[in-house]
Design an enzyme around this catalytic site. Structure first.
Site, PDB file in Angstrom:
ATOM      1  N   GLY A  47       1.352  -0.246  10.498  1.00 48.70           N
ATOM      2  CA  GLY A  47       2.740  -0.230  10.056  1.00 48.70           C
ATOM      3  C   GLY A  47       3.046   0.757   8.950  1.00 48.70           C
ATOM      4  O   GLY A  47       4.171   1.225   8.820  1.00 48.70           O
ATOM      5  N   ASP A  67       3.481  -1.481   4.460  1.00 50.44           N
ATOM      6  CA  ASP A  67       4.824  -1.453   5.021  1.00 50.44           C
ATOM      7  C   ASP A  67       5.683  -2.603   4.487  1.00 50.44           C
ATOM      8  O   ASP A  67       6.818  -2.410   4.076  1.00 50.44           O
ATOM      9  CB  ASP A  67       4.800  -1.474   6.558  1.00 50.44           C
ATOM     10  CG  ASP A  67       3.933  -2.599   7.128  1.00 50.44           C
ATOM     11  OD1 ASP A  67       3.324  -3.368   6.350  1.00 50.44           O
ATOM     12  OD2 ASP A  67       3.852  -2.707   8.366  1.00 50.44           O
ATOM     13  N   ASP A 125       5.161 -10.054   3.283  1.00 55.66           N
ATOM     14  CA  ASP A 125       5.889 -11.231   3.743  1.00 55.66           C
ATOM     15  C   ASP A 125       5.366 -12.441   2.972  1.00 55.66           C
ATOM     16  O   ASP A 125       5.836 -12.742   1.884  1.00 55.66           O
ATOM     17  CB  ASP A 125       5.704 -11.359   5.254  1.00 55.66           C
ATOM     18  CG  ASP A 125       6.528 -12.477   5.852  1.00 55.66           C
ATOM     19  OD1 ASP A 125       7.221 -13.179   5.102  1.00 55.66           O
ATOM     20  OD2 ASP A 125       6.481 -12.665   7.080  1.00 55.66           O
ATOM     21  N   PHE A 169      12.908 -11.348  10.542  1.00 57.62           N
ATOM     22  CA  PHE A 169      11.905 -10.494  11.151  1.00 57.62           C
ATOM     23  C   PHE A 169      12.511  -9.120  11.422  1.00 57.62           C
ATOM     24  O   PHE A 169      13.511  -8.992  12.115  1.00 57.62           O
ATOM     25  CB  PHE A 169      11.362 -11.099  12.447  1.00 57.62           C
ATOM     26  CG  PHE A 169      10.106 -10.416  12.894  1.00 57.62           C
ATOM     27  CD1 PHE A 169       8.895 -10.724  12.292  1.00 57.62           C
ATOM     28  CD2 PHE A 169      10.139  -9.424  13.872  1.00 57.62           C
ATOM     29  CE1 PHE A 169       7.723 -10.071  12.665  1.00 57.62           C
ATOM     30  CE2 PHE A 169       8.978  -8.767  14.246  1.00 57.62           C
ATOM     31  CZ  PHE A 169       7.774  -9.091  13.644  1.00 57.62           C
ATOM     32  N   VAL A 170      11.892  -8.101  10.841  1.00 59.85           N
ATOM     33  CA  VAL A 170      12.447  -6.750  10.926  1.00 59.85           C
ATOM     34  C   VAL A 170      11.496  -5.804  11.643  1.00 59.85           C
ATOM     35  O   VAL A 170      10.282  -6.034  11.685  1.00 59.85           O
ATOM     36  CB  VAL A 170      12.765  -6.190   9.515  1.00 59.85           C
ATOM     37  CG1 VAL A 170      13.833  -7.038   8.838  1.00 59.85           C
ATOM     38  CG2 VAL A 170      11.515  -6.114   8.646  1.00 59.85           C
ATOM     39  N   ARG A 207       8.286   0.824  16.567  1.00 59.17           N
ATOM     40  CA  ARG A 207       7.716   1.503  15.393  1.00 59.17           C
ATOM     41  C   ARG A 207       8.403   2.838  15.106  1.00 59.17           C
ATOM     42  O   ARG A 207       8.456   3.274  13.960  1.00 59.17           O
ATOM     43  CB  ARG A 207       6.213   1.776  15.592  1.00 59.17           C
ATOM     44  CG  ARG A 207       5.336   0.538  15.579  1.00 59.17           C
ATOM     45  CD  ARG A 207       3.877   0.954  15.447  1.00 59.17           C
ATOM     46  NE  ARG A 207       2.943  -0.112  15.801  1.00 59.17           N
ATOM     47  CZ  ARG A 207       2.517  -1.055  14.963  1.00 59.17           C
ATOM     48  NH1 ARG A 207       2.976  -1.097  13.744  1.00 59.17           N
ATOM     49  NH2 ARG A 207       1.653  -1.974  15.370  1.00 59.17           N
TER      50      ARG A 207
END
Ligand code: IMP
Ligand code: MG
Length: 181
Positions: free
Chosen positions: A46, A102, A105, A154-155, A167
């Site tokens: 990511g 990236d 969470d 959620f992104v 991506r």
């Protein structure tokens, strides 16, 4: 690929906002590491676009290495189990390490990774993350630089995926729950 996409319900961060914020972060990181050697450690996959853009916006020379760890399966909820899928090629002992991530969470991945790199006797371990969700505050991790604090959704985009899709979107947006439910 432009963020305007049928599966994206809301734009959170545009490509332009990312560019501007990266320029600010690069300046701060340059100043913090002036006269020191720095090893950027990107977390695959990511962080690939963020690492590429951040390191090119920086003026001090960097070395770069990559780690792949897994904390998620194919779902959208952290399992809490961290495994090394690809380890570093570099010995981090006595190096100034900056982890480039990236998104934070739950924070489980980074708290584990930070401890892991400290155990390898890195001289310093800092974190820069493009995105951070509010849940991250619940685990004690010291994040030196944050690009954007975002809501608990959620992104995808700018490196972030769902099942390896999205991506290459140039910004960050909320993925329609209809895609994963
Ligand atoms: P944490 O251990 O819960 O902090 O999870 C961190 C990792 O989960 C990140 O490096 C991402 O790979 C992934 N992740 C967390 N939230 C999202 C999201 O909203 N979209 C895509 N991937 C995410
Ligand atoms: Mg990641």
């Amino acid at each position: 690929m432009h963020l305007t996409h049928p599966d994206i319900t809301k734009t959170l961060v545009t490509a332009e906002q990312i560019r501007e914020r990266i320029a600010e972060l690069a300046l701060e990181i340059d100043q913090a590491y002036q006269g020191k050697d720095i090893l950027l450690i990107g977390v695959l996959k990511g962080a690939v676009p963020f690492m590429a853009d951040l390191s090119r916006a920086m003026q001090i020379p960097t070395k770069q290495d990559w780690m792949a760890v897994s904390s998620y399966g194919s779902g959208t909820i952290s399992s809490g189990v961290v495994r090394i899928l690809k380890d570093l090629d570099t010995d981090v002992k006595d190096r100034n390490v900056l982890i480039v991530e990236d998104i934070i969470d739950s924070g489980l991945t980074l708290s584990w990774l930070t401890a892991n790199l400290k155990a390898r006797e890195a001289k310093s371990v800092e974190i820069v993350t493009l995105l951070r969700k509010p849940d991250a505050a619940k685990v004690a991790i010291d994040v030196r630089w944050v690009g954007f604090d975002i809501p608990n959704e959620f992104v995808v985009g700018y490196g972030l995926d769902f099942n390896e899709n999205y991506r290459s979107l140039d910004g960050v947006g909320v993925l329609s729950p209809s895609v994963y439910s």
